[in-house]
Design an enzyme around this catalytic site. Structure first.
Site, PDB file in Angstrom:
ATOM      1  N   ARG A  84       0.855  -1.183   0.000  1.00 58.08           N
ATOM      2  CA  ARG A  84       0.000   0.000   0.000  1.00 58.08           C
ATOM      3  C   ARG A  84       0.890   1.231   0.000  1.00 58.08           C
ATOM      4  O   ARG A  84       1.706   1.407   0.890  1.00 58.08           O
ATOM      5  CB  ARG A  84      -0.921   0.028   1.227  1.00 58.08           C
ATOM      6  CG  ARG A  84      -2.118   0.981   1.044  1.00 58.08           C
ATOM      7  CD  ARG A  84      -2.893   1.168   2.339  1.00 58.08           C
ATOM      8  NE  ARG A  84      -2.114   1.915   3.288  1.00 58.08           N
ATOM      9  CZ  ARG A  84      -2.010   1.610   4.594  1.00 58.08           C
ATOM     10  NH1 ARG A  84      -2.645   0.592   5.099  1.00 58.08           N
ATOM     11  NH2 ARG A  84      -1.264   2.341   5.391  1.00 58.08           N
ATOM     12  N   GLU A  97       4.800   7.000   2.412  1.00 56.66           N
ATOM     13  CA  GLU A  97       5.628   5.786   2.525  1.00 56.66           C
ATOM     14  C   GLU A  97       5.006   4.683   1.691  1.00 56.66           C
ATOM     15  O   GLU A  97       3.842   4.772   1.272  1.00 56.66           O
ATOM     16  CB  GLU A  97       5.746   5.331   3.981  1.00 56.66           C
ATOM     17  CG  GLU A  97       4.408   4.898   4.579  1.00 56.66           C
ATOM     18  CD  GLU A  97       4.542   3.999   5.812  1.00 56.66           C
ATOM     19  OE1 GLU A  97       5.635   3.493   6.089  1.00 56.66           O
ATOM     20  OE2 GLU A  97       3.512   3.789   6.473  1.00 56.66           O
ATOM     21  N   ASN A 129       4.212   0.716   2.044  1.00 57.58           N
ATOM     22  CA  ASN A 129       4.151  -0.407   2.987  1.00 57.58           C
ATOM     23  C   ASN A 129       4.267  -1.723   2.228  1.00 57.58           C
ATOM     24  O   ASN A 129       3.481  -1.977   1.316  1.00 57.58           O
ATOM     25  CB  ASN A 129       2.812  -0.393   3.735  1.00 57.58           C
ATOM     26  CG  ASN A 129       2.625   0.885   4.533  1.00 57.58           C
ATOM     27  OD1 ASN A 129       3.219   1.066   5.588  1.00 57.58           O
ATOM     28  ND2 ASN A 129       1.814   1.804   4.014  1.00 57.58           N
ATOM     29  N   SER A 173      -2.532  -2.529   6.358  1.00 57.29           N
ATOM     30  CA  SER A 173      -3.800  -2.802   7.029  1.00 57.29           C
ATOM     31  C   SER A 173      -4.998  -2.246   6.257  1.00 57.29           C
ATOM     32  O   SER A 173      -4.856  -1.425   5.352  1.00 57.29           O
ATOM     33  CB  SER A 173      -3.774  -2.222   8.438  1.00 57.29           C
ATOM     34  OG  SER A 173      -3.483  -0.859   8.361  1.00 57.29           O
ATOM     35  N   LYS A 228      11.938   2.708   5.546  1.00 57.41           N
ATOM     36  CA  LYS A 228      12.031   4.144   5.261  1.00 57.41           C
ATOM     37  C   LYS A 228      13.418   4.513   4.763  1.00 57.41           C
ATOM     38  O   LYS A 228      13.572   5.416   3.946  1.00 57.41           O
ATOM     39  CB  LYS A 228      11.616   4.923   6.503  1.00 57.41           C
ATOM     40  CG  LYS A 228      10.132   4.678   6.773  1.00 57.41           C
ATOM     41  CD  LYS A 228       9.599   5.278   8.021  1.00 57.41           C
ATOM     42  CE  LYS A 228       8.084   5.121   8.080  1.00 57.41           C
ATOM     43  NZ  LYS A 228       7.613   3.764   8.393  1.00 57.41           N
ATOM     44  N   LYS A 256      12.169  10.423  10.940  1.00 55.86           N
ATOM     45  CA  LYS A 256      11.557   9.088  10.999  1.00 55.86           C
ATOM     46  C   LYS A 256      12.561   8.000  11.339  1.00 55.86           C
ATOM     47  O   LYS A 256      13.566   7.845  10.642  1.00 55.86           O
ATOM     48  CB  LYS A 256      10.914   8.741   9.650  1.00 55.86           C
ATOM     49  CG  LYS A 256       9.789   9.656   9.229  1.00 55.86           C
ATOM     50  CD  LYS A 256       9.108   9.099   7.985  1.00 55.86           C
ATOM     51  CE  LYS A 256       7.887   9.900   7.634  1.00 55.86           C
ATOM     52  NZ  LYS A 256       7.148   9.293   6.513  1.00 55.86           N
ATOM     53  N   GLU A 272       7.369   0.849  11.870  1.00 52.65           N
ATOM     54  CA  GLU A 272       6.072   0.834  11.208  1.00 52.65           C
ATOM     55  C   GLU A 272       4.991   0.837  12.271  1.00 52.65           C
ATOM     56  O   GLU A 272       5.240   0.449  13.405  1.00 52.65           O
ATOM     57  CB  GLU A 272       5.896  -0.445  10.372  1.00 52.65           C
ATOM     58  CG  GLU A 272       6.955  -0.698   9.330  1.00 52.65           C
ATOM     59  CD  GLU A 272       6.911   0.295   8.200  1.00 52.65           C
ATOM     60  OE1 GLU A 272       5.807   0.781   7.887  1.00 52.65           O
ATOM     61  OE2 GLU A 272       7.976   0.607   7.643  1.00 52.65           O
ATOM     62  N   GLY A 273       3.792   1.230  11.876  1.00 50.41           N
ATOM     63  CA  GLY A 273       2.650   1.050  12.772  1.00 50.41           C
ATOM     64  C   GLY A 273       2.172   2.322  13.447  1.00 50.41           C
ATOM     65  O   GLY A 273       1.218   2.296  14.204  1.00 50.41           O
ATOM     66  N   ARG A 290      -7.700   7.650   4.828  1.00 50.51           N
ATOM     67  CA  ARG A 290      -7.704   7.880   6.279  1.00 50.51           C
ATOM     68  C   ARG A 290      -7.722   9.377   6.533  1.00 50.51           C
ATOM     69  O   ARG A 290      -7.015  10.133   5.859  1.00 50.51           O
ATOM     70  CB  ARG A 290      -6.456   7.274   6.931  1.00 50.51           C
ATOM     71  CG  ARG A 290      -6.551   5.776   7.078  1.00 50.51           C
ATOM     72  CD  ARG A 290      -5.250   5.192   7.589  1.00 50.51           C
ATOM     73  NE  ARG A 290      -4.149   5.481   6.682  1.00 50.51           N
ATOM     74  CZ  ARG A 290      -2.884   5.192   6.939  1.00 50.51           C
ATOM     75  NH1 ARG A 290      -2.555   4.631   8.064  1.00 50.51           N
ATOM     76  NH2 ARG A 290      -1.937   5.472   6.061  1.00 50.51           N
TER      77      ARG A 290
HETATM   78  P1  ADP Z   1       4.251   4.460   9.837  1.00 53.40           P
HETATM   79  O1  ADP Z   1       5.080   3.393   9.220  1.00 53.40           O
HETATM   80  O2  ADP Z   1       4.379   4.520  11.297  1.00 53.40           O
HETATM   81  O3  ADP Z   1       2.833   4.416   9.340  1.00 53.40           O
HETATM   82  P2  ADP Z   1       4.484   6.907   8.275  1.00 53.40           P
HETATM   83  O4  ADP Z   1       5.684   7.311   7.507  1.00 53.40           O
HETATM   84  O5  ADP Z   1       3.328   6.456   7.472  1.00 53.40           O
HETATM   85  O6  ADP Z   1       4.932   5.808   9.333  1.00 53.40           O
HETATM   86  O7  ADP Z   1       4.040   8.098   9.201  1.00 53.40           O
HETATM   87  C1  ADP Z   1       2.943   8.021  10.074  1.00 53.40           C
HETATM   88  C2  ADP Z   1       2.001   9.193   9.839  1.00 53.40           C
HETATM   89  O8  ADP Z   1       2.701  10.429  10.021  1.00 53.40           O
HETATM   90  C3  ADP Z   1       1.433   9.273   8.433  1.00 53.40           C
HETATM   91  O9  ADP Z   1       0.271   8.491   8.327  1.00 53.40           O
HETATM   92  C4  ADP Z   1       1.159  10.753   8.278  1.00 53.40           C
HETATM   93  O10 ADP Z   1      -0.072  11.107   8.880  1.00 53.40           O
HETATM   94  C5  ADP Z   1       2.283  11.392   9.088  1.00 53.40           C
HETATM   95  N1  ADP Z   1       3.421  11.731   8.202  1.00 53.40           N
HETATM   96  C6  ADP Z   1       4.434  10.919   7.848  1.00 53.40           C
HETATM   97  N2  ADP Z   1       5.297  11.532   7.020  1.00 53.40           N
HETATM   98  C7  ADP Z   1       4.820  12.776   6.830  1.00 53.40           C
HETATM   99  C8  ADP Z   1       5.260  13.904   6.077  1.00 53.40           C
HETATM  100  N3  ADP Z   1       6.382  13.855   5.362  1.00 53.40           N
HETATM  101  N4  ADP Z   1       4.510  15.030   6.122  1.00 53.40           N
HETATM  102  C9  ADP Z   1       3.380  15.083   6.863  1.00 53.40           C
HETATM  103  N5  ADP Z   1       2.914  14.059   7.594  1.00 53.40           N
HETATM  104  C10 ADP Z   1       3.617  12.907   7.596  1.00 53.40           C
HETATM  105 MG    MG Z   2       2.124   4.830   7.479  1.00 52.12          MG
END
Ligand code: ADP
Ligand code: MG
Length: 496
Positions: free
Chosen positions: A151, A167, A169, A174, A331, A385, A389-390, A472
């Site tokens: 995803r 990102e 996945n 999920s 990442k 970051k 994940e999660g 979401r």
């Molecule tokens: P995870 O693997 O924990 O899901 P993500 O990279 O998806 O990590 O980050 C979690 C959440 O943080 C995302 O769903 C988003 O809402 C927010 N986020 C992540 N990266 C960014 C970004 N570059 N700009 C704005 N919000 C972000």
């Molecule tokens: Mg995410």
């Protein structure tokens, strides 16, 4: 603003003085009559119970372990979120290219090891994953049949008007189950109330994630070619999102394929590798292993879980994901792929490369002093970051500055545990968010996830498709976006 559902259908709804319906735009939620909202809320809550749009209720202790005990509707937005059709098309077109990219990257063991080696030195979890990967390289283990359920998540950046990837996945993506239900819920609500709202249910795209996931599981099982074999879902010991998973495993009803659910500890206790590489668990041959656990260090409380992961990886079973696919979705690899000239090593078509690059936000490692200085001066424009994940793991705002200064001062290798990413700022709009039966109106932003399915057997690509979507939505004051982590609600898309 918080609303309780009204008790039924009575009431005149939203009429103007002349008795005409008063249509509102998808985003114009200010003008919706309160009585109409209450009726929609009531209907939506009933619909969720009738159709299995449910998760385990945190207030009921056994709900995460025992199906049917302590259920509550999944958090959802009352109305779909407006999304421009052109960006939706862009995200769909790019899905098969990302599938192919993951596959190609997964075959480059040296790239994965080299890119992640510094991270592995300071991050114990990454180090354990790398160990398994390097064991497979030493064994010369080839995965002939490769199954990817991915995803790719995006936000639409308001300032640049670009659809930028958050990102990709490759493990435990999920909500392929519940996201389809939210699309159906919204279609149903617009079917009933669309005229009053001025909204057309047909503008919500069909969401086929659950069917396409089930189909690709069945195809993978068929490629393995043993009708007595099972699909095994690796689950956490306690799982509030179990219904999302169970939606996929109607496999027996739809495709005549049997499945079982096991924790990593159970696989360690009951698993056996035959001399020819076949995997047996509890005496039954496993053809496909689907991970809905194993993506976080919390899933490995002891050596037992790591033994199970290694056992499965060594086997002939089709892993979704294999250790290489898992690492390709980290990442750190996302950041390495964004470097100049790297995509060119894995994709052949210049057009595909341009399409993929267009959705890359700024991504940097922490060994770049110029960008570190910029982030210290302007921390709000960046997200820091770790390799996790999660949800709930990223660092935002002043904490970015504090952590960068600390790492600089300490002069350790800890910098390798993180990447820096350009912060994306989507447009916020008023939304009705429903959690625990209560409807709140708040300013919210949305993240679009597009599912992709990929299956190949040696040179033959059997499936490579975009496969449904997840929207979401979260209050704009929240940094993180996870639904299971409690930050966001499930949503669907109203194409504009
Ligand atoms: P995870 O693997 O924990 O899901 P993500 O990279 O998806 O990590 O980050 C979690 C959440 O943080 C995302 O769903 C988003 O809402 C927010 N986020 C992540 N990266 C960014 C970004 N570059 N700009 C704005 N919000 C972000
Ligand atoms: Mg995410």
């Amino acid at each position: 603003m918080a609303l309780q559902p009204s008790s039924g259908h009575e009431g005149s709804g939203m009429k103007t003085q002349e008795g005409q319906s008063n249509p509102v735009l998808a985003s114009d939620v200010h003008n919706i009559d309160q009585g109409l909202i209450e009726k929609m809320l009531y209907d939506a809550l009933v619909w969720s119970s009738l159709h299995g749009l449910v998760v385990g209720d945190r207030s009921s202790q056994r709900s995460g372990k025992m199906p049917g005990v302590g259920m509550v509707h999944a958090p959802f937005s009352l109305l779909p979120t407006s999304f421009p059709e052109s960006y939706w098309r862009q995200a769909c077109e790019i899905a098969p290219i990302f599938n192919e990219l993951v596959d190609r990257v997964s075959l480059d063991g040296k790239f994965l090891q080299d890119s992640l080696s510094r991270t592995g030195k300071v991050d114990a979890f990454t180090s354990r994953l790398l160990d398994i990967h390097s064991k497979m390289l030493q064994m010369g283990k080839n995965e002939d049949i490769r199954l990817g359920l991915h995803r790719s998540d995006y936000m639409l950046d308001q300032q640049t008007n670009l659809l930028l990837q958050i990102e990709l996945n490759t493990i435990s993506s999920s909500f392929p189950g519940l996201s389809c239900l939210v699309s159906e819920l919204h279609r149903s609500l617009l079917g009933h109330y669309g005229e009053s709202l001025g909204l057309d249910s047909k503008r919500i795209p069909q969401n086929t994630a659950v069917d396409q996931y089930a189909e690709v599981f069945a195809k993978a099982w068929a490629e393995y070619n043993n009708p007595r074999s099972l699909v095994m879902v690796i689950v956490q010991t306690e799982e509030r999102n179990m219904y999302d998973q169970h939606w996929l495993f109607h496999l027996y009803d739809t495709h005549n394929v049997k499945s079982i659910r096991k924790t990593l500890a159970e696989v360690d206790a009951q698993g056996e590798l035959k001399p020819d590489g076949r995997l047996f668990v509890d005496g039954q041959e496993i053809s496909v292993v689907y991970f809905r656990a194993g993506y976080t260090p919390n899933d490995y409380p002891s050596e037992s879980e790591w033994r199970a992961r290694l056992l499965m990886e060594q086997s002939l079973a089709i892993k979704c994901p294999s250790i290489s696919y898992h690492l390709a979705g980290t990442k750190k690899i996302q950041q390495e792929l964004a470097k100049a000239g790297v995509l060119e090593r894995y994709l052949d078509s210049q057009e595909d490369i341009a399409e993929v690059r267009k959705c890359f936000a700024g991504l940097w490692s922490l060994d770049d002093p110029v960008i570190i200085q910029k982030a210290i001066e302007n921390p709000k424009l960046f997200v820091m970051k770790p390799q996790r994940e999660g949800g709930g793991n990223n660092i935002y705002n002043e904490d970015v500055k504090v952590n960068l200064l600390r790492i600089q001062k300490e002069g350790t290798e800890e910098d390798a545990a993180y990447i820096l990413m350009q912060r994306i700022f989507p447009r916020a709009s008023p939304t009705f968010l429903v959690r625990d039966g209560i409807c709140h109106k708040d300013h919210a932003v949305s993240e679009l996830g597009v599912y992709g399915t990929y299956l190949r057997n040696k040179e033959k690509v059997i499936v490579n498709q975009q496969s449904g979507y997840l929207m979401r939505t979260k209050v704009s004051s929240s940094n993180e976006g996870g639904v299971a982590a409690g930050f966001a609600v499930l949503d669907s898309m109203y194409l504009t």
